[in-house]
Scaffold this active site. Structure first.
Site, PDB file in Angstrom:
ATOM      1  N   SER A  61       0.797  -1.230   0.000  1.00 42.36           N
ATOM      2  CA  SER A  61       0.000   0.000   0.000  1.00 42.36           C
ATOM      3  C   SER A  61       0.833   1.284   0.000  1.00 42.36           C
ATOM      4  O   SER A  61       0.265   2.365  -0.183  1.00 42.36           O
ATOM      5  CB  SER A  61      -0.947  -0.005   1.195  1.00 42.36           C
ATOM      6  OG  SER A  61      -1.898  -1.022   1.028  1.00 42.36           O
ATOM      7  N   LYS A  64       0.161   3.268  -2.997  1.00 37.90           N
ATOM      8  CA  LYS A  64      -1.130   3.918  -3.280  1.00 37.90           C
ATOM      9  C   LYS A  64      -1.045   5.439  -3.483  1.00 37.90           C
ATOM     10  O   LYS A  64      -1.652   5.965  -4.414  1.00 37.90           O
ATOM     11  CB  LYS A  64      -2.155   3.541  -2.204  1.00 37.90           C
ATOM     12  CG  LYS A  64      -2.577   2.063  -2.312  1.00 37.90           C
ATOM     13  CD  LYS A  64      -3.425   1.620  -1.130  1.00 37.90           C
ATOM     14  CE  LYS A  64      -3.821   0.143  -1.277  1.00 37.90           C
ATOM     15  NZ  LYS A  64      -4.504  -0.359  -0.075  1.00 37.90           N
ATOM     16  N   TYR A 189      -3.114  -3.459 -10.467  1.00 28.94           N
ATOM     17  CA  TYR A 189      -3.062  -3.210  -9.022  1.00 28.94           C
ATOM     18  C   TYR A 189      -2.115  -4.205  -8.328  1.00 28.94           C
ATOM     19  O   TYR A 189      -1.284  -3.815  -7.501  1.00 28.94           O
ATOM     20  CB  TYR A 189      -4.481  -3.298  -8.445  1.00 28.94           C
ATOM     21  CG  TYR A 189      -4.525  -3.238  -6.937  1.00 28.94           C
ATOM     22  CD1 TYR A 189      -4.315  -2.039  -6.255  1.00 28.94           C
ATOM     23  CD2 TYR A 189      -4.762  -4.391  -6.171  1.00 28.94           C
ATOM     24  CE1 TYR A 189      -4.353  -1.992  -4.869  1.00 28.94           C
ATOM     25  CE2 TYR A 189      -4.802  -4.345  -4.786  1.00 28.94           C
ATOM     26  CZ  TYR A 189      -4.587  -3.142  -4.140  1.00 28.94           C
ATOM     27  OH  TYR A 189      -4.604  -3.099  -2.763  1.00 28.94           O
ATOM     28  N   TYR A 241      -4.262   3.664   7.774  1.00 22.88           N
ATOM     29  CA  TYR A 241      -5.556   2.984   7.896  1.00 22.88           C
ATOM     30  C   TYR A 241      -6.282   3.391   9.156  1.00 22.88           C
ATOM     31  O   TYR A 241      -6.258   4.539   9.546  1.00 22.88           O
ATOM     32  CB  TYR A 241      -5.363   1.457   7.805  1.00 22.88           C
ATOM     33  CG  TYR A 241      -4.784   1.107   6.488  1.00 22.88           C
ATOM     34  CD1 TYR A 241      -5.546   1.231   5.339  1.00 22.88           C
ATOM     35  CD2 TYR A 241      -3.464   0.731   6.369  1.00 22.88           C
ATOM     36  CE1 TYR A 241      -5.009   0.967   4.108  1.00 22.88           C
ATOM     37  CE2 TYR A 241      -2.918   0.457   5.137  1.00 22.88           C
ATOM     38  CZ  TYR A 241      -3.704   0.585   4.017  1.00 22.88           C
ATOM     39  OH  TYR A 241      -3.164   0.329   2.816  1.00 22.88           O
ATOM     40  N   VAL A 259       1.544  -3.629   3.777  1.00 23.08           N
ATOM     41  CA  VAL A 259       1.670  -4.909   4.473  1.00 23.08           C
ATOM     42  C   VAL A 259       2.980  -5.647   4.160  1.00 23.08           C
ATOM     43  O   VAL A 259       3.259  -6.682   4.746  1.00 23.08           O
ATOM     44  CB  VAL A 259       0.461  -5.853   4.230  1.00 23.08           C
ATOM     45  CG1 VAL A 259      -0.799  -5.299   4.865  1.00 23.08           C
ATOM     46  CG2 VAL A 259       0.260  -6.135   2.747  1.00 23.08           C
TER      47      VAL A 259
END
Ligand code: DON
Length: 305
Positions: A61, A64, A189, A241, A259
């Protein structure tokens, strides 16, 4: 600076044992959990590294915010935020629940899986191959690392087990959020999440954000200031998050975790920081990585608040 970074890494090591490597992506569970490294890239272009900073890891992530910059540069803010929201979520990064309960359906923000998958569907290119080429080139450009590439084993592992991401993508296709072919978007992705980096690569990306879109190393403008600032804001509100609130209180730096164990941080007008340690807490953030940033923030007075 070197001394403080060394001490931060030494302090962070005490917290590795509180976490566990991600297991929902089988390939990630094979990574040695005892690694911890950190790199700082200052806006003067100085580089400081400590610990296992030669290790490589998948961005997950951490990728992102980078893909978000490319999508906004490609499509403009209005297009992107008509389809993806700007609000933080108290739910897990891969949660599906709000996609159905919010009307009209829209992923809450671009840092959760649903939002990031939608963002990848906005990246321009006449076919899947070209879209991936544009994406990897942008990642190379902003990290200053011309040899960035994705890890094929991790990519395969994610693709074979990404049932929940597939569900999110299909749900968004049904609601006209996701553009194009669902499987092609997921392929992009998963490849993006599997891009292999080291601490310096993500510290460099952090430094570009910290400098408002200009690389402190090449002095070249990579993205508009407006886009860099917008992305940093998302990192504050959604980057860690459902632990973003606590991280803002304890550390106070725009940051994005993954992660794979990486955390990319951007301290406005001062530095980019890249930390890697693969043992994660319950929410998917690196236990030692968070502690390294907490230590650096305290010692160098980095909080933006
Ligand atoms: O899609 C996934 O679940 C992963 N490729 C990325 C998730 C992630 O890194 C969440 N981070 N904390």
């Amino acid at each position: 600076m070197q001394n403080i970074l060394d001490k931060a890494v030494e302090y962070g090591r005490n917290f590795i044992s509180y976490g566990k490597t991600a297991s929902y992506i089988p390939e990630l569970s094979k990574v040695d959990p005892n690694q911890l490294g950190a790199t700082i890239v200052t806006l003067q272009g100085e580089i400081y590294s400590s610990g296992d900073c030669g290790s490589t890891f998948s961005m997950q992530s951490v990728s992102k915010p980078v893909a978000l910059m490319l999508a906004i540069a490609d499509r403009g803010e209005d297009f992107v935020f008509k389809r993806v929201g700007m609000e933080p979520t108290g739910d897990a990064f891969n949660s599906i629940i709000r996609l159905e309960t919010i009307k009209p359906s829209k992923p809450l923000n671009p840092m959760i899986n649903a939002g990031a998958i939608a963002i990848d569907s906005f990246i321009l290119g006449s076919n899947a191959r070209e879209r991936f080429r544009r994406l990897i080139e942008f990642f190379r450009h902003i990290s200053g690392n011309d040899s960035l590439w994705y890890n094929p084993s991790i990519y395969r592992s994610e693709n074979e087990t990404g049932f929940r991401n597939r569900a999110l993508a299909n749900f968004m296709k049904d609601n006209d959020i996701l553009i194009g072919d669902v499987e092609e978007v997921l392929e992009l992705y998963f490849k993006q999440c599997s891009i292999e980096v080291n601490c310096q690569d993500i510290a460099t990306i952090g430094s570009v954000l910290a400098a408002g879109g200009v690389s402190p190393i090449t002095e070249q403008r990579i993205v508009d200031k407006q886009i860099a600032n917008l992305v940093k804001t998302f990192m504050v509100t959604c980057g860690m998050y459902d632990a973003s609130g606590e991280f803002a209180v304890r550390v106070g730096i725009p940051a994005k975790s993954g992660v794979g164990g990486g955390i990319m941080a951007a301290v406005p007008n001062r530095m980019g920081i890249g930390v890697f340690s693969p043992a994660l807490d319950q929410k998917g953030n690196s236990t030692a990585g968070v502690k390294v940033l907490e230590y650096l923030s305290r010692e160098l007075n980095l909080s933006i608040f």
